[in-house]
Design an enzyme around this catalytic site. Structure first.
Site, PDB file in Angstrom:
ATOM      1  N   HIS A 266       0.837  -1.202   0.000  1.00  0.00           N
ATOM      2  CA  HIS A 266       0.000   0.000   0.000  1.00  0.00           C
ATOM      3  C   HIS A 266       0.868   1.247   0.000  1.00  0.00           C
ATOM      4  O   HIS A 266       1.918   1.317   0.643  1.00  0.00           O
ATOM      5  CB  HIS A 266      -1.007  -0.017   1.152  1.00  0.00           C
ATOM      6  CG  HIS A 266      -0.480   0.280   2.525  1.00  0.00           C
ATOM      7  ND1 HIS A 266      -0.343   1.556   3.011  1.00  0.00           N
ATOM      8  CD2 HIS A 266      -0.091  -0.540   3.526  1.00  0.00           C
ATOM      9  CE1 HIS A 266       0.102   1.519   4.261  1.00  0.00           C
ATOM     10  NE2 HIS A 266       0.274   0.259   4.601  1.00  0.00           N
ATOM     11  N   GLU A 311      -5.367   1.864   1.957  1.00  0.00           N
ATOM     12  CA  GLU A 311      -5.217   0.758   2.909  1.00  0.00           C
ATOM     13  C   GLU A 311      -5.453   1.239   4.326  1.00  0.00           C
ATOM     14  O   GLU A 311      -6.077   0.549   5.133  1.00  0.00           O
ATOM     15  CB  GLU A 311      -3.801   0.155   2.788  1.00  0.00           C
ATOM     16  CG  GLU A 311      -3.598  -1.137   3.587  1.00  0.00           C
ATOM     17  CD  GLU A 311      -3.102  -0.924   5.006  1.00  0.00           C
ATOM     18  OE1 GLU A 311      -2.971  -1.920   5.734  1.00  0.00           O
ATOM     19  OE2 GLU A 311      -2.845   0.235   5.404  1.00  0.00           O
ATOM     20  N   ASP A 343       4.115  -5.146   3.576  1.00  0.00           N
ATOM     21  CA  ASP A 343       3.587  -4.032   4.354  1.00  0.00           C
ATOM     22  C   ASP A 343       4.491  -3.832   5.573  1.00  0.00           C
ATOM     23  O   ASP A 343       4.382  -4.568   6.546  1.00  0.00           O
ATOM     24  CB  ASP A 343       2.152  -4.335   4.783  1.00  0.00           C
ATOM     25  CG  ASP A 343       1.451  -3.133   5.395  1.00  0.00           C
ATOM     26  OD1 ASP A 343       2.116  -2.121   5.630  1.00  0.00           O
ATOM     27  OD2 ASP A 343       0.235  -3.219   5.648  1.00  0.00           O
TER      28      ASP A 343
END
Length: 509
Positions: A266, A311, A343
């Protein structure tokens, strides 16, 4: 990084499946025997992070959805991809963006640095005041109606401990019991910057809710023991508004487009800061991987890269992408052999974590699609081959792989840690400091360019590159599809019973 929430009512957008590597000689070619991890370095990834920091600095200090920093970060990625020969595309969708207009919380005698939870409802304009009330379950988690049996919370402020269920469930049950506000305190060290996941359901309204640290929660409990009539005053004014944002996707031109390896990170930060670790780090690592992939021989399988929007608002970009496929092109979703999620891969007090798809350490709280353990193996085998210690992290679905696994797509990924606390055993493996969080600046203004550990970033970036090259070469172990030889490009193998391998789609939620 943000826990999963809801599927938004997004605008209908056509699938952005992009072509790439269209310009011969657009990138200097490397010898065909080159290992991708030898081309990808933490130093190069850090240069991308410096560009993300500059993008935030040129705006309002953030790279959140709707900010100048997000747009500038996206333009930087697109420019780098085009230079490497890709044709990046944007996939637009609408989100409900939450903001806090005004907030105060006062508990006499207790100093608090409380944080309103995303998607919290508002108090009345003049706020609310009430004495404290707690659920009656053993751990004071307040997760269901039985936790409030015999408790009259009408007009009072609920004091609830984190754990066992979502923040939304706690807020809903407190409201159902009559509470006019709720304070949730952490069950471990660190700030509690939570989300309710999405706008409230009118049939199950939220109590206005804020998060406090474990120490602050204990201070409230101590003050309450001294004075059971202690009152809190909460004033929280929030706003939800619809905004347009976007994902970015790019795909190699060469390789089997019926058997796609997908990587995603993201791009957005929280409102509070530049989000250089969360998640500039993952976004920069897959960008550098894409750039260097353009320099080596053609992959057997196409590789698709994605930079997700929103996100931090509840996994909205990746959910939009997947459910757009479910609704409009399910055959395209079935072509994704596996999805790898990255992430936070540069945490300052890092671990080298791999999503535990084979559940060898943690029982997954979600269904684990077939092929996920084999995807994990690509990462763990690499670390083992270079004598790099690693640990399992829970395959929880609490990042952008959730929508993929909900629809049967195998997945795994890497993680250097967020608000969990580092153990002595982990210090022996990775260095750092025990008893504090992996990223003490998680979801704060201090998540800037100084908040990234260069060693962790280099280790993880090379692992991402290695996994990309391995899976671009073959996904046979994951889905039985062989694209490596003559006649194999369209001739996918079959299992012994004659059925086609791969994952099946679940019913759309």
């Amino acid at each position: 990084m943000r826990a999963r929430s809801f599927i938004p009512g997004a605008t209908a957008v056509s699938l952005a499946v992009t072509g790439a590597l269209v310009a011969p000689g657009a990138a200097t070619a490397a010898p065909p025997w080159t290992q991708l991890e030898d081309l990808v370095s933490g130093d190069a990834v850090m240069e991308h992070l410096e560009a993300f920091q500059a993008a935030a600095d040129a705006g309002d200090g953030s790279r959140a959805v709707g900010t100048e920093g997000y747009e500038a970060s996206a333009q930087y990625i697109e420019k780098k991809l085009k230079k490497a020969g890709y044709s990046p595309e944007r996939q637009y969708f609408d989100v409900e963006q939450f903001s806090v207009l005004d907030f105060s919380l006062d508990v006499p005698g207790v100093t608090l640095d409380a944080i309103p939870m995303s998607y919290s409802s508002s108090t009345p304009d003049d706020g609310v005041s009430g004495t404290f009330v707690q659920p009656v379950d053993a751990n004071l988690n307040g997760c269901d109606a039985t936790a409030w049996d015999g408790v009259d919370a009408t007009g009072q402020i609920a004091l609830i401990q984190r754990g066992a269920c979502s923040f939304a469930a706690k807020s809903i049950e407190a409201a159902a019991a009559g509470a006019v506000g709720a304070i949730i305190y952490n069950n471990g060290p660190g700030a509690l910057n939570g989300t309710l996941g999405g706008p409230e359901d009118p049939a199950a309204p939220y109590a206005p809710v804020v998060g406090v640290t474990q120490a602050e929660g204990q201070a409230i409990l101590a003050a309450l023991d001294a004075d059971p009539s202690l009152e809190a005053t909460l004033d929280l004014q929030t706003l939800l508004e619809t905004k347009e944002t976007f994902n970015i996707t790019a795909e190699t031109k060469k390789g089997d487009h019926d058997n796609v390896v997908m990587l995603g990170s993201h791009l957005d930060s929280v409102d509070e800061g530049a989000g250089i670790n969360d998640n500039g780090s993952g976004s920069a690592a897959i960008l550098e991987t894409a750039i260097q992939l353009s320099k080596i021989k053609k992959p057997n399988n196409a590789v698709r890269f994605a930079w997700w929007g929103a996100e931090e608002l509840g996994l909205l970009g990746s959910e939009h992408y997947v459910y757009d496929l479910v609704d409009n092109a399910p055959e395209e979703l079935d072509k994704i052999a596996t999805y790898l999620n990255f992430d936070m891969v540069g945490s300052p007090n890092y671990i080298i974590g791999v999503y535990d798809a084979d559940e060898s350490t943690y029982e997954a709280p979600v269904d684990v699609p077939a092929g996920s353990p084999e995807t994990e193996d690509v990462l763990t085998d690499y670390f083992d081959s270079i004598d790099q210690p690693w640990v399992d992290t829970e395959f929880s679905g609490r990042s952008d792989y959730q929508a993929f696994i909900e629809n049967g797509v195998p997945a795994s990924g890497l993680f250097t840690g967020a608000d969990g606390v580092k153990t002595e055993e982990e210090v022996e493996m990775f260095g750092g400091t025990a008893g504090i969080t992996y990223d003490p600046n998680y979801h704060s203004p201090a998540d800037d360019i100084t908040n990234v550990d260069p060693e962790a970033l280099d280790i993880m970036s090379k692992a991402i590159a290695h996994a990309t090259q391995e899976l671009a070469s073959s996904t046979v172990a994951i889905n039985g599809v062989d694209t490596s030889g003559p006649g194999k490009k369209k001739g996918h193998d079959k299992w012994e019973d004659g059925t086609k391998p791969g994952h099946g789609l679940m019913d759309a939620a």
